[in-house]
Scaffold this motif. Structure first.
Motif, PDB file in Angstrom:
ATOM      1  N   LYS A 151      28.410 -26.330 -18.489  1.00  0.00           N
ATOM      2  CA  LYS A 151      27.993 -24.953 -18.763  1.00  0.00           C
ATOM      3  C   LYS A 151      26.479 -24.795 -18.732  1.00  0.00           C
ATOM      4  N   GLY A 152      25.739 -25.906 -18.572  1.00  0.00           N
ATOM      5  CA  GLY A 152      24.303 -25.792 -18.391  1.00  0.00           C
ATOM      6  C   GLY A 152      23.431 -26.348 -19.494  1.00  0.00           C
ATOM      7  N   PHE A 153      24.021 -26.906 -20.549  1.00  0.00           N
ATOM      8  CA  PHE A 153      23.204 -27.528 -21.589  1.00  0.00           C
ATOM      9  C   PHE A 153      22.646 -28.838 -21.054  1.00  0.00           C
ATOM     10  N   ILE A 154      21.351 -29.017 -21.208  1.00  0.00           N
ATOM     11  CA  ILE A 154      20.697 -30.163 -20.574  1.00  0.00           C
ATOM     12  C   ILE A 154      20.277 -31.243 -21.564  1.00  0.00           C
ATOM     13  N   ASN A 155      20.360 -30.950 -22.853  1.00  0.00           N
ATOM     14  CA  ASN A 155      19.883 -31.883 -23.871  1.00  0.00           C
ATOM     15  C   ASN A 155      21.007 -32.170 -24.862  1.00  0.00           C
ATOM     16  N   LEU A 156      21.756 -33.256 -24.624  1.00  0.00           N
ATOM     17  CA  LEU A 156      22.880 -33.606 -25.484  1.00  0.00           C
ATOM     18  C   LEU A 156      22.469 -34.653 -26.508  1.00  0.00           C
ATOM     19  N   ALA A 157      22.800 -34.384 -27.761  1.00  0.00           N
ATOM     20  CA  ALA A 157      22.597 -35.353 -28.843  1.00  0.00           C
ATOM     21  C   ALA A 157      23.973 -35.868 -29.230  1.00  0.00           C
ATOM     22  N   GLN A 158      24.334 -37.058 -28.765  1.00  0.00           N
ATOM     23  CA  GLN A 158      25.706 -37.544 -28.925  1.00  0.00           C
ATOM     24  C   GLN A 158      25.824 -38.523 -30.091  1.00  0.00           C
ATOM     25  N   ALA A 159      26.843 -38.281 -30.923  1.00  0.00           N
ATOM     26  CA  ALA A 159      27.119 -39.130 -32.079  1.00  0.00           C
ATOM     27  C   ALA A 159      28.321 -40.015 -31.790  1.00  0.00           C
ATOM     28  N   ASP A 160      28.536 -41.017 -32.644  1.00  0.00           N
ATOM     29  CA  ASP A 160      29.630 -41.955 -32.404  1.00  0.00           C
ATOM     30  C   ASP A 160      30.966 -41.492 -32.956  1.00  0.00           C
ATOM     31  N   SER A 161      31.008 -40.326 -33.599  1.00  0.00           N
ATOM     32  CA  SER A 161      32.267 -39.797 -34.110  1.00  0.00           C
ATOM     33  C   SER A 161      32.135 -38.294 -34.305  1.00  0.00           C
ATOM     34  N   PRO A 162      33.253 -37.563 -34.319  1.00  0.00           N
ATOM     35  CA  PRO A 162      33.190 -36.129 -34.594  1.00  0.00           C
ATOM     36  C   PRO A 162      32.588 -35.837 -35.964  1.00  0.00           C
ATOM     37  N   LEU A 163      32.924 -36.655 -36.959  1.00  0.00           N
ATOM     38  CA  LEU A 163      32.391 -36.449 -38.311  1.00  0.00           C
ATOM     39  C   LEU A 163      30.875 -36.559 -38.319  1.00  0.00           C
ATOM     40  N   ASN A 164      30.342 -37.584 -37.674  1.00  0.00           N
ATOM     41  CA  ASN A 164      28.895 -37.769 -37.674  1.00  0.00           C
ATOM     42  C   ASN A 164      28.173 -36.670 -36.894  1.00  0.00           C
ATOM     43  N   SER A 165      28.809 -36.148 -35.857  1.00  0.00           N
ATOM     44  CA  SER A 165      28.168 -35.051 -35.121  1.00  0.00           C
ATOM     45  C   SER A 165      28.069 -33.812 -36.004  1.00  0.00           C
ATOM     46  N   SER A 166      29.088 -33.559 -36.836  1.00  0.00           N
ATOM     47  CA  SER A 166      29.029 -32.410 -37.748  1.00  0.00           C
ATOM     48  C   SER A 166      27.972 -32.627 -38.834  1.00  0.00           C
ATOM     49  N   LYS A 167      27.853 -33.849 -39.322  1.00  0.00           N
ATOM     50  CA  LYS A 167      26.847 -34.155 -40.345  1.00  0.00           C
ATOM     51  C   LYS A 167      25.433 -33.957 -39.793  1.00  0.00           C
ATOM     52  N   MET A 168      25.247 -34.303 -38.526  1.00  0.00           N
ATOM     53  CA  MET A 168      23.932 -34.137 -37.898  1.00  0.00           C
ATOM     54  C   MET A 168      23.554 -32.664 -37.786  1.00  0.00           C
TER      55      MET A 168
END
Length: 264
Positions: A151-168
């Motif tokens: 969809k065009g997002f160029i800067n992904l901050a990827q976490a090792d789990s769904p839980l950690n991505s929400s915490k971030m």
């Protein structure tokens, strides 16, 4: 003459038994899932979830007795790409994945959406196209990360789990978080929050969830699971499981089998 033939006959029988045993062994599935509530997740006593209940019901119909193994997503995904007789769930269907594995479903339909902290959606939407320059958090290797890229997002901050991505997200590591709508509430609850703590910024697409089989899974095995899924959707048992876990969501009633691999 009979004394000579008996050892030969016994040897032939032994070979046939060995081949039969090897065939049975080859058709046994290694079944993997990940921690992604409410579809599949770890509990104090084992694993649970909508897809887990459904797979266990399918196992009853197919005669499959293999244990469902909850593993990190990267391990399960690698296995379904590389190993023989592997089934992985719940997996989002995409054109790219259709070439890499066989799929059977759908078992549920989820939105892929971008969320932010409560009260910040209006500010972010006002950025218009500049919003695509912002970092967006996602679960590493997930189809949600892929959707954000498309969809065009160029800067992904990827976490090792769904839980950690929400915490971030709530640690202000980023302002945008992409996830499947079916899982958002459960993920937030695991971190001590609720769906009221986030706002939807935009919907990227609709995502159908499937069972995925490795390319080297015997066609007869997949057909057995396909017939079982058709039976469950016909007799209403699939709908009961879907309603138990996903109340208010419409259960997908069609059965689609996607043949993976090179079709040319």
């Amino acid at each position: 003459m009979r004394l000579v033939q008996m050892p030969v006959l016994m040897l032939m029988l032994a070979c046939l038994l060995s081949l039969s045993s090897a065939t049975v062994q080859a058709q046994k599935l290694s079944i993997y899932t990940e921690d992604w509530p409410p579809m599949n997740f770890k509990t104090k006593t084992g694993i649970d979830g909508m897809a887990v209940d459904m797979v266990r019901a399918l196992q009853m119909l197919t005669g499959s007795k293999e244990n469902i193994q909850l593993v990190p997503w990267a391990r399960g995904y690698k296995a379904v790409l590389e190993d023989e007789s592997v089934m992985l769930f719940s997996l989002g269907r995409s054109p790219e994945r259709e070439k890499l594995m066989h799929m059977l479903g759908p078992i549920a339909i989820s939105k892929t959406a971008v969320y932010t902290r409560k009260g910040e959606a209006a500010r972010l939407k006002a950025l218009d196209n500049d919003i695509y320059k912002l970092p967006v958090g996602a679960y590493r290797g997930s189809i949600f990360a892929d959707a954000a890229k498309k969809k065009g997002f160029i800067n992904l901050a990827q976490a090792d789990s769904p839980l950690n991505s929400s915490k971030m997200l709530f640690a202000h590591r980023f302002d945008l978080w992409v996830e499947g709508s079916l899982a958002v509430n459960s993920i937030l609850q695991e971190s001590g929050r609720t769906a009221a703590d986030v706002e939807e910024v935009m919907v990227l697409d609709s995502l159908e969830l499937y069972l995925a089989f490795s390319l080297k899974t015997p066609a007869t095995t997949i057909t057995s699971w396909e017939n079982a899924l058709r039976q469950m959707k016909k007799d209403g048992s699939f709908q009961k499981i879907h309603q138990k876990w996903l109340p208010g969501e419409a259960p997908p009633l069609e059965v689609v089998r996607v043949e993976g691999g090179d079709k040319h």
